[in-house]
Design an enzyme around this catalytic site. Sequence first.
Site, short mmCIF file in Angstrom:
data_model
loop_
_atom_site.label_atom_id
_atom_site.label_comp_id
_atom_site.label_asym_id
_atom_site.label_seq_id
_atom_site.Cartn_x
_atom_site.Cartn_y
_atom_site.Cartn_z
N ASN A 279 82.89 -33.78 -83.40
CA ASN A 279 83.03 -33.86 -81.95
C ASN A 279 83.63 -35.23 -81.59
O ASN A 279 83.01 -36.27 -81.83
CB ASN A 279 81.65 -33.68 -81.32
CG ASN A 279 81.72 -33.63 -79.82
OD1 ASN A 279 82.44 -34.44 -79.23
ND2 ASN A 279 81.01 -32.73 -79.20
N HIS B 247 83.48 -38.84 -77.97
CA HIS B 247 83.09 -40.25 -77.80
C HIS B 247 84.27 -41.21 -77.94
O HIS B 247 84.18 -42.36 -77.50
CB HIS B 247 81.94 -40.61 -78.74
CG HIS B 247 80.64 -40.08 -78.23
ND1 HIS B 247 79.88 -40.76 -77.32
CD2 HIS B 247 80.01 -38.91 -78.45
CE1 HIS B 247 78.82 -40.04 -77.01
NE2 HIS B 247 78.88 -38.91 -77.69
N HIS C 211 84.44 -31.28 -75.62
CA HIS C 211 83.73 -30.72 -74.46
C HIS C 211 84.54 -31.07 -73.21
O HIS C 211 84.67 -32.24 -72.88
CB HIS C 211 82.32 -31.31 -74.40
CG HIS C 211 81.45 -30.74 -73.33
ND1 HIS C 211 80.12 -31.04 -73.23
CD2 HIS C 211 81.70 -29.86 -72.32
CE1 HIS C 211 79.58 -30.39 -72.21
NE2 HIS C 211 80.53 -29.67 -71.62
N ARG D 276 84.20 -31.26 -69.77
CA ARG D 276 83.14 -31.22 -68.75
C ARG D 276 83.73 -31.03 -67.37
O ARG D 276 84.87 -31.44 -67.11
CB ARG D 276 82.33 -32.53 -68.78
CG ARG D 276 81.50 -32.73 -70.03
CD ARG D 276 80.59 -33.94 -69.89
NE ARG D 276 79.50 -33.67 -68.99
CZ ARG D 276 78.26 -33.33 -69.40
NH1 ARG D 276 77.97 -33.29 -70.67
NH2 ARG D 276 77.32 -33.06 -68.51
N ARG E 146 84.45 -36.40 -67.47
CA ARG E 146 84.05 -37.80 -67.68
C ARG E 146 84.59 -38.40 -68.97
O ARG E 146 84.64 -39.60 -69.13
CB ARG E 146 82.53 -37.95 -67.63
CG ARG E 146 81.81 -37.37 -68.82
CD ARG E 146 80.37 -37.81 -68.84
NE ARG E 146 79.58 -37.16 -67.83
CZ ARG E 146 78.28 -36.85 -68.01
NH1 ARG E 146 77.68 -37.18 -69.14
NH2 ARG E 146 77.60 -36.25 -67.09
N GLU F 242 83.99 -26.81 -76.03
CA GLU F 242 82.71 -26.57 -75.34
C GLU F 242 82.96 -26.59 -73.83
O GLU F 242 83.70 -27.44 -73.34
CB GLU F 242 81.71 -27.67 -75.67
CG GLU F 242 81.38 -27.77 -77.13
CD GLU F 242 80.55 -29.03 -77.41
OE1 GLU F 242 80.23 -29.79 -76.47
OE2 GLU F 242 80.24 -29.25 -78.58
N THR G 126 74.62 -33.20 -73.34
CA THR G 126 74.04 -31.87 -73.14
C THR G 126 72.57 -31.86 -73.58
O THR G 126 72.27 -31.91 -74.77
CB THR G 126 74.85 -30.83 -73.96
OG1 THR G 126 76.22 -31.12 -73.80
CG2 THR G 126 74.55 -29.43 -73.47
N GLU H 271 75.08 -21.50 -81.57
CA GLU H 271 74.86 -22.86 -82.07
C GLU H 271 73.45 -23.26 -81.66
O GLU H 271 73.14 -23.29 -80.47
CB GLU H 271 75.90 -23.83 -81.51
CG GLU H 271 75.68 -25.25 -82.03
CD GLU H 271 76.83 -26.20 -81.73
OE1 GLU H 271 77.97 -25.75 -81.51
OE2 GLU H 271 76.56 -27.42 -81.71
N HIS I 24 73.59 -31.34 -82.31
CA HIS I 24 73.06 -32.24 -81.30
C HIS I 24 72.01 -33.18 -81.87
O HIS I 24 70.99 -32.74 -82.39
CB HIS I 24 72.46 -31.52 -80.08
CG HIS I 24 72.62 -32.38 -78.85
ND1 HIS I 24 71.79 -33.42 -78.58
CD2 HIS I 24 73.57 -32.37 -77.89
CE1 HIS I 24 72.21 -34.01 -77.47
NE2 HIS I 24 73.29 -33.40 -77.03
N1 PXP Z 1 77.19 -29.38 -80.26
C1 PXP Z 1 77.23 -29.26 -78.90
C2 PXP Z 1 77.29 -27.88 -78.32
C3 PXP Z 1 77.25 -30.39 -78.07
O1 PXP Z 1 77.29 -30.26 -76.74
C4 PXP Z 1 77.25 -31.67 -78.69
C5 PXP Z 1 77.29 -32.91 -77.83
O2 PXP Z 1 78.43 -32.95 -77.07
C6 PXP Z 1 77.24 -31.75 -80.08
C7 PXP Z 1 77.18 -30.59 -80.84
C8 PXP Z 1 77.28 -33.06 -80.80
O3 PXP Z 1 76.13 -33.79 -80.53
P1 PXP Z 1 76.02 -35.30 -81.03
O4 PXP Z 1 77.07 -36.07 -80.30
O5 PXP Z 1 74.63 -35.68 -80.66
O6 PXP Z 1 76.25 -35.28 -82.51
#
Ligand code: PXP
Length: 260
Positions: free
Chosen positions: A6, A9, A42, A44, A48, A69, A100, A150, A213
Site C-alpha cells: 500500500n 503513505h 486508497h 479516499r 487526503r 480501495e 481505516t 480482506e 491493517h
Molecule cells: N488493507 C486495507 C483495506 C487498508 O485500508 C489498509 C490501510 O490503508 C491496509 C490494508 C494497510 O494497512 P497498514 O497501512 O496499517 O499496513
Amino acid sequence: MLLGVNIDHIAVLREARQIADPDPLDALSIVKRAGADQITIHLREDRRHIRDSDAENIVRLSALPVNLECATATEIIDSVTDLKPHRATIVPEKREEVTTEGGLAVTGKQKRLKRAIHQFHDNEIEVSLFIDPTTESIEAAKALGAEWIELHTGKYANIYAMLYGNLGNTPYAIPELDLSRSTLKKMLLEELKTLRRLSCDAAEMGLRVAAGHGLNYQNVKEIVEIETIEELNIGQCIIARSVYTGLEQAIVDMRALMLR
Ligand code: PXP
C-alpha cells in the site's frame, strides 16, 4: 503468499508539503523489482493522499495489478469504475479517522454496497470486501458475489502491540485497559484462532482471502502461518522503514518474513 504494497503513505508525505515530491508513481517499478505482487492504493473521498491523477497514472502505468480501495459513495464508485483497476476493495470510510479503523459489517442488505459490487462486476473489476472477522460478514460477502474478502487485522495488531511493547502502527480500537500479560496472550491466541477459523470457512465457501491493517515486521509471522490467507496488504510499516533502508529493501525484508 502474495504481498500487496500500500503506497498511500508516499502520497501522505507529499501532501504534508502539498508539492509534487515524493511522487507515488516512482514507487511502481521499485515495488515490482522488490518482488511484491500488487500495488494497493486508497482513493479516499477527501483525497487526503492519493489524488485522482495519481490513481489514473498508477492504474495506467503499473506493471503489477492494482488493488484500489474505496468507499461506496456514488462519486467514488463511478471514478473507480472509470479507472478500471484489477480489483476494487470496498472499505468503510469515516472523514475524521486517521486510517481505516474497522472493517465493513456486511449484512447483504446494504443497497449501496450491492449496487457498487454489481457496477464493478459489470465492468470486469473483481471485488474484495474489507471486513471485520465475523461469520455473518463472510457469509454475506459470499452471497453478494465478492471474489475476495480482506480480513481486518487491526484488533490482532493492537493486542500484539499491548503484549510486546510499542510496536503497533494502527490506531484501531486501542482500549485503555491495564491487562495482565497472561490475559493479553489469551486474547492474542483467541484472535489468531478466529482469523484462522474464519479464513478457512471463507476459503471453503470459495472466497479468496486477504488480510491487512496494522501488520508489521514483528507481528506478521503468526498471520503468515494461516495457510488459507493468500495475500497481505501492508503499507505503513513498509513506507516507514523505507525512510532508512530504501523502499526496495523494506519490501525485500517483508517478503522474507512472508515465506512459508
Ligand atoms: N488493507 C486495507 C483495506 C487498508 O485500508 C489498509 C490501510 O490503508 C491496509 C490494508 C494497510 O494497512 P497498514 O497501512 O496499517 O499496513
